[in-house]
Design a protein around this motif. Structure first.
Motif, PDB file in Angstrom:
ATOM      1  N   ALA A  90       0.815  -1.213   0.000  1.00  0.00           N
ATOM      2  CA  ALA A  90       0.000   0.000   0.000  1.00  0.00           C
ATOM      3  C   ALA A  90       0.845   1.257   0.000  1.00  0.00           C
ATOM      4  CB  ALA A  90      -0.939   0.001   1.195  1.00  0.00           C
ATOM      5  N   LEU A  93      -0.909   4.454  -2.711  1.00  0.00           N
ATOM      6  CA  LEU A  93      -2.328   4.268  -2.409  1.00  0.00           C
ATOM      7  C   LEU A  93      -3.209   4.276  -3.650  1.00  0.00           C
ATOM      8  CD1 LEU A  93      -2.555   6.517   0.782  1.00  0.00           C
ATOM      9  CD2 LEU A  93      -2.484   4.020   0.685  1.00  0.00           C
ATOM     10  N   PRO A  96      -2.448  -0.016  -5.190  1.00  0.00           N
ATOM     11  CA  PRO A  96      -1.957  -1.103  -4.348  1.00  0.00           C
ATOM     12  C   PRO A  96      -1.743  -2.364  -5.175  1.00  0.00           C
ATOM     13  CG  PRO A  96      -4.285  -0.692  -3.949  1.00  0.00           C
ATOM     14  CD  PRO A  96      -3.811   0.413  -4.829  1.00  0.00           C
ATOM     15  N   ILE A 603     -10.275   1.604   4.387  1.00  0.00           N
ATOM     16  CA  ILE A 603      -9.994   0.494   3.481  1.00  0.00           C
ATOM     17  C   ILE A 603     -11.178  -0.454   3.513  1.00  0.00           C
ATOM     18  CG2 ILE A 603      -8.422  -1.409   2.950  1.00  0.00           C
ATOM     19  CD1 ILE A 603      -6.239   0.186   4.449  1.00  0.00           C
ATOM     20  N   ILE A 614      -9.482   1.810  -1.485  1.00  0.00           N
ATOM     21  CA  ILE A 614      -8.921   2.737  -0.515  1.00  0.00           C
ATOM     22  C   ILE A 614      -9.581   4.097  -0.713  1.00  0.00           C
ATOM     23  CG2 ILE A 614      -6.831   3.842   0.363  1.00  0.00           C
ATOM     24  CD1 ILE A 614      -5.242   1.525  -0.856  1.00  0.00           C
TER      25      ILE A 614
END
Length: 623
Positions: A90, A93, A96, A603, A614
């Motif tokens: 992660a 962001l 991922p 998340i 996310i």
């Protein structure tokens, strides 16, 4: 302040409005996160979409429960499709990526992962045995090298686990569901695992055997205990755990039982079983849309119909020294043996199904007409048919011996209900019998329903420490999803009402879930931002996350809703790459100090689309 300051997802708020936070400018360099912002209290918040990882697997629960490791910037996601844990990088962001998949085959052959929890470099894993009615395991994993540090046997079907806030204990909810034919029904329990650093010191079991001789008293209080030939300990099925801030007490969701259990952690003792009661859908503000075939949004009250709260996820938080429990009131029916035709043909030993459509429950011709289709043999053994009490349901046409228009598809006919509850009983708990014309008759073959029990409450609730209801969101979820204000998609460009109560597994499925549990709130996470506390509730069917400020338990208020499903028309199975996120299951809040970009995050594991999404929690501060 008006909450319509929300901006398009993907664009960070200029948090510098308050001169306090410039973290969003550093997103492009995840290796050097900004310094943590001061713990300020936002005026309001909104959600924006940052990125997702897609497993590429549709409809097989390839992303369920997430946990976040802030030290190594990893997301751990339960991938039920392969019974393992997907480990995601992660650091970026917006993108991922999969690092590896962690299995538990070394613990037990055929073992599968049900849940995960993170704390201080430890990942706790709930592992179900290959035969789910056998005892499972709790496993500790070092998140630095993903090695197994320790493990222990726990109860049957460990379904959720959590660390106490002080880190001394790991608590495991052992659901103990029965076998599909209900021939084996393990006892539900909570494992209280004492830890010393990265090692397990002891394991104690908090069970329900002490309540076995209180069965009728619990039933009279409103606890749903109804499994065939089940003791109290067998019938109670722990689903989820919430812990007080002082690590002394935990509350355990008993979903199908519509109750909470109270756990004294130090003694590993269940001290009480607390019924949650029922939501009256006949009261103003508690309406539901009950039909999936009328082609319109029709949220209205239904006297005589109640909702079973049946919480799935629960969470705890403190205000002025008191603990409050937040529940996502999903609803869940017992439906065992439903794929076994022998059960539907009349062999009650092959399962137990409590759900049925109201139109098939109350039909002038009785139950025999549905044998071999959807008639539970346990119900058929109880009576030859069922009636509606005309004094309660006269408003939709019920009369003596006749259901009237109540069973019409555009009224209550399509609503999925439980046949187990609501029919009239005598002082000994036996059904009061009627003839086919609605006259009381000990030799009659009909039962009469004075109340109809629907699954779930289509809401979230706040309870005190003894399960007294403090606040419920009433019909706010469905009303909001039907409003002009609600928009879906990362860019918030699609009217929610066009796809009201859609199913998460089908395209263009307007109103599809109205006859069942509506938007089906399932997951809940709590996050504190400054002096405010927020509840993030995942809606499984309609999808997305709805946000409430719950700082005052007696007066929560709506803040935001973000749903990153992008395609509502085409078949999601054939358009998975473009559909977005379907079926929000588990949620985890990430504080700004733990976040790779210095901003608080949410998340979400989405079980139907197999995606891990996310969201950034954008804060608006006063000038």
């Amino acid at each position: 302040m008006n909450n319509k300051w929300i901006i398009a997802a993907g664009t960070a708020l200029a948090l510098g409005l308050a001169g306090c936070n410039s973290g969003s400018s550093n997103r492009s360099n995840p290796e050097e996160p900004p310094a943590p912002a001061p713990e300020l209290t936002p005026e309001s918040i909104s959600l924006s979409f940052l990125g997702r990882y897609s497993s590429g697997i549709f409809g097989q629960s390839a992303a369920e429960i997430p946990a976040f490791d802030p030290i190594n910037r990893q997301i751990f996601v339960v991938n039920a499709q392969n019974g393992a844990i997907d480990v995601l990088d992660a650091s970026d962001l917006s993108n991922p990526s999969l690092i590896q998949t962690l299995t538990m085959e070394t613990i037990a052959p055929g073992a599968v992962v049900n849940s995960v929890a993170y704390r201080d470099g430890l990942l706790a894993v709930a592992v179900e045995a290959a035969n789910k009615t056998d005892n499972g395991y709790a496993v500790l994993v070092d998140t630095n090298d993903l090695s197994i540090l320790d493990h222990t046997q726990v109860g049957a079907q460990p379904d959720m686990l959590t660390f106490t806030p002080d880190g001394r204990y790991l608590l495991v909810a052992n659901e103990g569901e029965p076998s599909d034919d209900y021939s084996v029904d393990p006892e539900g329990s909570v494992s209280v695992i004492e830890l010393d650093g990265q090692q397990i010191v002891s394991v104690r079991t908090a069970g329900f055997q002490a309540f076995n001789d209180q069965k009728q008293a619990l039933i009279d209080q409103g606890v749903r205990i109804f499994g065939p030939n089940a003791s109290v300990a067998q019938d109670l099925e722990p689903e989820y755990i919430a812990v007080s801030a002082d690590s002394l007490t935990a509350w355990v969701a008993l979903q199908e039982n519509n109750a909470l259990a109270k756990l004294d952690i130090a003694s590993a003792t269940i001290t009480d079983v607390l019924p949650l009661g029922y939501k009256d859908h006949g009261l103003d503000g508690n309406g539901i849309d009950a039909s999936d075939t009328d082609g319109v949004i029709d949220i209205r009250t239904w006297p005589g119909v109640v909702g079973m709260y049946h919480p799935d996820s629960i969470a705890a938080y403190s205000v002025d020294g008191a603990t409050y429990i937040v529940t996502a009131n999903e609803g869940d029916a017992r439906a065992w043996g439903e794929t076994n035709q022998a059960y539907w043909d009349g062999d009650a030993s092959q399962g137990f199904v409590e759900e049925i459509r109201l139109k098939h429950l109350v039909h002038r011709s009785g139950f025999a007409r549905r044998v071999g289709d959807d008639m539970p043999p346990h119900l058929h053994a109880l009576a030859a048919g069922a009636l509606l009490n005309p004094e309660v349901f006269g408003y939709c046409g019920a009369s003596a011996g006749e259901p009237g228009d109540c069973r019409e598809d555009d009224l209550l006919g399509r609503l999925t209900v439980s046949w187990v509850d609501g029919y009239r009983k005598d002082a000994s708990g036996n059904p009061v019998m009627f003839d086919s014309n609605g006259n009381p008759d000990p030799a009659g073959d009909r039962i009469m329903y004075d109340q109809i029990y629907a699954f779930g409450a289509r809401s979230f609730s706040i309870w005190d420490e003894n399960a007294n209801l403090i606040w419920d969101s009433a019909d706010q979820f469905e009303q909001f999803l039907a409003s002009d204000e609600c928009r879906t998609g990362a860019l918030r460009d699609t009217p929610c009402r066009d796809y009201f109560n859609s199913n998460h597994s089908a395209g263009d499925s307007f109103d599809n879930r109205s006859d069942n549990k509506g938007p089906e709130p399932e997951g809940v996470a709590i996050g504190k931002l400054g002096e405010k506390t927020y509840a993030f509730i995942g809606l499984e069917r309609m999808g997305g996350v709805i946000v409430y400020d719950i700082s005052s338990p007696q007066a929560p208020h709506f803040v935001d809703y973000l749903n990153t499903r992008e395609d509502w028309v085409s078949d999601p199975q054939t358009n998975l790459a473009n559909v977005g996120d379907l079926g929000a299951e588990g949620l985890v809040f990430v504080a700004a100090n733990d976040s790779p970009n210095g901003e608080p995050l949410l998340i979400i594991g989405n079980e139907v689309s197999g995606t891990t999404a996310i969201y950034q929690i954008d804060q608006l501060f006063a000038d």
